[in-house]
Design a protein around this motif. Sequence first.
Motif, PDB file in Angstrom:
ATOM      1  N   MET A 135       0.828  -1.191   0.000  1.00 18.30           N
ATOM      2  CA  MET A 135       0.000   0.000   0.000  1.00 18.30           C
ATOM      3  C   MET A 135       0.870   1.250   0.000  1.00 18.30           C
ATOM      4  O   MET A 135       1.976   1.245   0.546  1.00 18.30           O
ATOM      5  N   VAL A 136       0.335   2.304  -0.610  1.00 16.28           N
ATOM      6  CA  VAL A 136       0.906   3.635  -0.428  1.00 16.28           C
ATOM      7  C   VAL A 136       0.015   4.342   0.579  1.00 16.28           C
ATOM      8  O   VAL A 136      -1.175   4.564   0.325  1.00 16.28           O
ATOM      9  N   VAL A 145       2.324  -5.230   4.076  1.00 17.25           N
ATOM     10  CA  VAL A 145       1.724  -5.718   5.313  1.00 17.25           C
ATOM     11  C   VAL A 145       1.184  -7.119   5.093  1.00 17.25           C
ATOM     12  O   VAL A 145       0.419  -7.370   4.142  1.00 17.25           O
ATOM     13  N   LYS A 146       1.579  -8.034   5.964  1.00 18.68           N
ATOM     14  CA  LYS A 146       1.098  -9.409   5.868  1.00 18.68           C
ATOM     15  C   LYS A 146      -0.270  -9.562   6.517  1.00 18.68           C
ATOM     16  O   LYS A 146      -0.614  -8.832   7.454  1.00 18.68           O
ATOM     17  N   ASN A 147      -1.029 -10.517   6.031  1.00 21.70           N
ATOM     18  CA  ASN A 147      -2.317 -10.856   6.625  1.00 21.70           C
ATOM     19  C   ASN A 147      -2.066 -11.441   8.016  1.00 21.70           C
ATOM     20  O   ASN A 147      -1.482 -12.519   8.136  1.00 21.70           O
ATOM     21  N   PRO A 148      -2.482 -10.756   9.069  1.00 18.78           N
ATOM     22  CA  PRO A 148      -2.147 -11.235  10.413  1.00 18.78           C
ATOM     23  C   PRO A 148      -2.815 -12.558  10.766  1.00 18.78           C
ATOM     24  O   PRO A 148      -2.243 -13.355  11.520  1.00 18.78           O
ATOM     25  N   GLU A 166       3.517  -7.278  12.230  1.00 24.20           N
ATOM     26  CA  GLU A 166       3.749  -5.835  12.181  1.00 24.20           C
ATOM     27  C   GLU A 166       2.714  -5.184  11.268  1.00 24.20           C
ATOM     28  O   GLU A 166       2.482  -5.640  10.148  1.00 24.20           O
ATOM     29  N   LYS A 167       2.100  -4.133  11.753  1.00 22.96           N
ATOM     30  CA  LYS A 167       1.056  -3.405  11.039  1.00 22.96           C
ATOM     31  C   LYS A 167      -0.143  -4.298  10.693  1.00 22.96           C
ATOM     32  O   LYS A 167      -0.886  -4.030   9.754  1.00 22.96           O
ATOM     33  N   GLY A 168      -0.340  -5.342  11.475  1.00 22.99           N
ATOM     34  CA  GLY A 168      -1.488  -6.217  11.243  1.00 22.99           C
ATOM     35  C   GLY A 168      -2.807  -5.487  11.385  1.00 22.99           C
ATOM     36  O   GLY A 168      -3.789  -5.812  10.706  1.00 22.99           O
ATOM     37  N   ASP A 169      -2.829  -4.446  12.238  1.00 18.92           N
ATOM     38  CA  ASP A 169      -4.057  -3.667  12.389  1.00 18.92           C
ATOM     39  C   ASP A 169      -4.390  -2.907  11.114  1.00 18.92           C
ATOM     40  O   ASP A 169      -5.565  -2.686  10.792  1.00 18.92           O
ATOM     41  N   ARG A 488      -2.511   6.915  12.905  1.00 26.17           N
ATOM     42  CA  ARG A 488      -1.282   6.128  12.935  1.00 26.17           C
ATOM     43  C   ARG A 488      -0.659   6.005  11.548  1.00 26.17           C
ATOM     44  O   ARG A 488       0.572   5.964  11.409  1.00 26.17           O
ATOM     45  N   TYR A 489      -1.490   5.963  10.506  1.00 27.11           N
ATOM     46  CA  TYR A 489      -0.978   5.685   9.161  1.00 27.11           C
ATOM     47  C   TYR A 489      -1.177   6.852   8.191  1.00 27.11           C
ATOM     48  O   TYR A 489      -1.247   6.656   6.985  1.00 27.11           O
TER      49      TYR A 489
END
Length: 550
Positions: A135-136, A145-148, A166-169, A488-489
């Motif tokens: 993602m941008v 980002v991986k699928n948590p 990491e960044k799963g949210d 956060r993003y």
Amino acid sequence: MTGNITAALERHATTVTRLSSQISSYYAARLPYRIFHGSTNSTRPPTQKGTNTKFVDISSLNNVLSVDRATKTALVEPNVPMDKLVEATLPHGLVPPIVMEFPGITAGGGFAGTAGESSSFRHGFFDDTVREVEMVLGNGEVVKVKNPDLSLREASSSTGTATATEKGDLFRGAAGAVGTLGTTTLLEVQLMDAKKFVKTEYKRANSVAEAIRMVREETQNAENDYVDGILFSKDHGVIVTGKLVNELPPPSSSSSSSSSSSPIKPQTFSGPWDPWFYLHCQSQTLSPSTTTTPNSPVVATDYVPLAEYLFRYDRGGFWVGAAAFQYFSWVPFNRFTRWFLDDFLHTRMMYRALHGSGESARFVVQDIAMPFETSEEFINYTSSSLGIWPLWLCPLKRRAPPTFHPHTTRPGTAPSDEKAQDKMMLNIGVWGWGPDQPQEFVAKNIELENKVHELGGMKWFYAHTYYEQEKFWKMYGGREWYDQLRKRYGAEHLPTVWDKIHVDADKAGKKQRHWLLAKKPIGGFYGIWKSIQSKDYFLHRKAQWKWKGE
């Protein structure tokens, strides 16, 4: 082959760098923007390019970069439509577990929206099959980002312990958030082994309650790979199940598509002379003598080539194509006219015509997630209030909140009481003509939204949505979790989900189409002209997934 993949990845990286730079400049100026994809499967009023709205054009991200037979994965850019994805994976003996039933729906749309299909009772939503997403972010940063959920399952099975992704949210929040947390630029999609055919069985239901019960029972059959249903009326339903197989049965086996003494002929649905799938289901189960019994539940059986099954609803757009014949009422609805007008009766062309004609302003196109317990009451409501038939039934795995995917609340339970909720829900597709007058159309849609909410259901976001902001955020557990992700993003300057999907009821109720387009059949012919200009009919004519024989 390695060189081709390397070149494709380099081209992709160059495009993403350009997008990152453009988005960074918007972030520095705190300018909101929207994404231009080049196509749509939404029925909401579109935001046009050329307005003051800033656009980020990602329409060139439309390639399958690689298919890996060893890992059973594909690297897919967001504007790759389902038919091109299937055409890329089938030569490797692979297929996505979730394939949206309209060929033009894209992988990125499936991730950023809500995509649940007849295999979703087993595999979940489309994003459940995405291993990783690039993602941008709203500030221009490029992240992967991986699928948590997949990562947790794999870590737990291999080591017995699970660690947070990491960044799963961000992954969970972005799935279904219609691009409001960042711009999807690449997806790693999990694939599974494909087989040549889908053994398709049709079972008759004689009441709404029976159809709902049969759908639920079929989801518990471990042999089924696909389950959905069609309700033609309160006393005629068809439950369709599919099982992946590699071989046709010997001639002695019974099949609706051949006699017992002849070789079994695969049933196809892509050819101009082929039946529309819903009409085929209806004809297979129409006779009272074919009513199911406990000892003989299967009315008819077909063997459908896999891709033909996956896109079986494309011709006629389920049954929405029949509405075109109702609009042009002097054109008979028969096999000859469906053959003659076939180019215009595929979903890509129908979406173009629907928007071009302005008829989307009075056409109800809603997918509703309902608890199984209240589905019959909801269907009785749609019958009495809207009079829309047929209806689609599709069982889905329910996603626990917080999420922007529709999630149901069982009667007598609180939305916050997650332990009391069912792990499954029923998607009911309500697609048909609404009131002619804008005010009446809006009122009926709001009435529908209220009934859905009353019965513990939720809507898909692709359609007209009128919820007031306070009610909307309350339905999705408040906006604190979402606002935290936006902060956060780097997405606080972007439109929210509500901003993107909300239709102002007052403005929509007062909006009048141009008098010329509102006059039959001029508006319809203009919509056809717009669809012809798109040249989308060539995509189906040249499709490589269509069955050509062994």
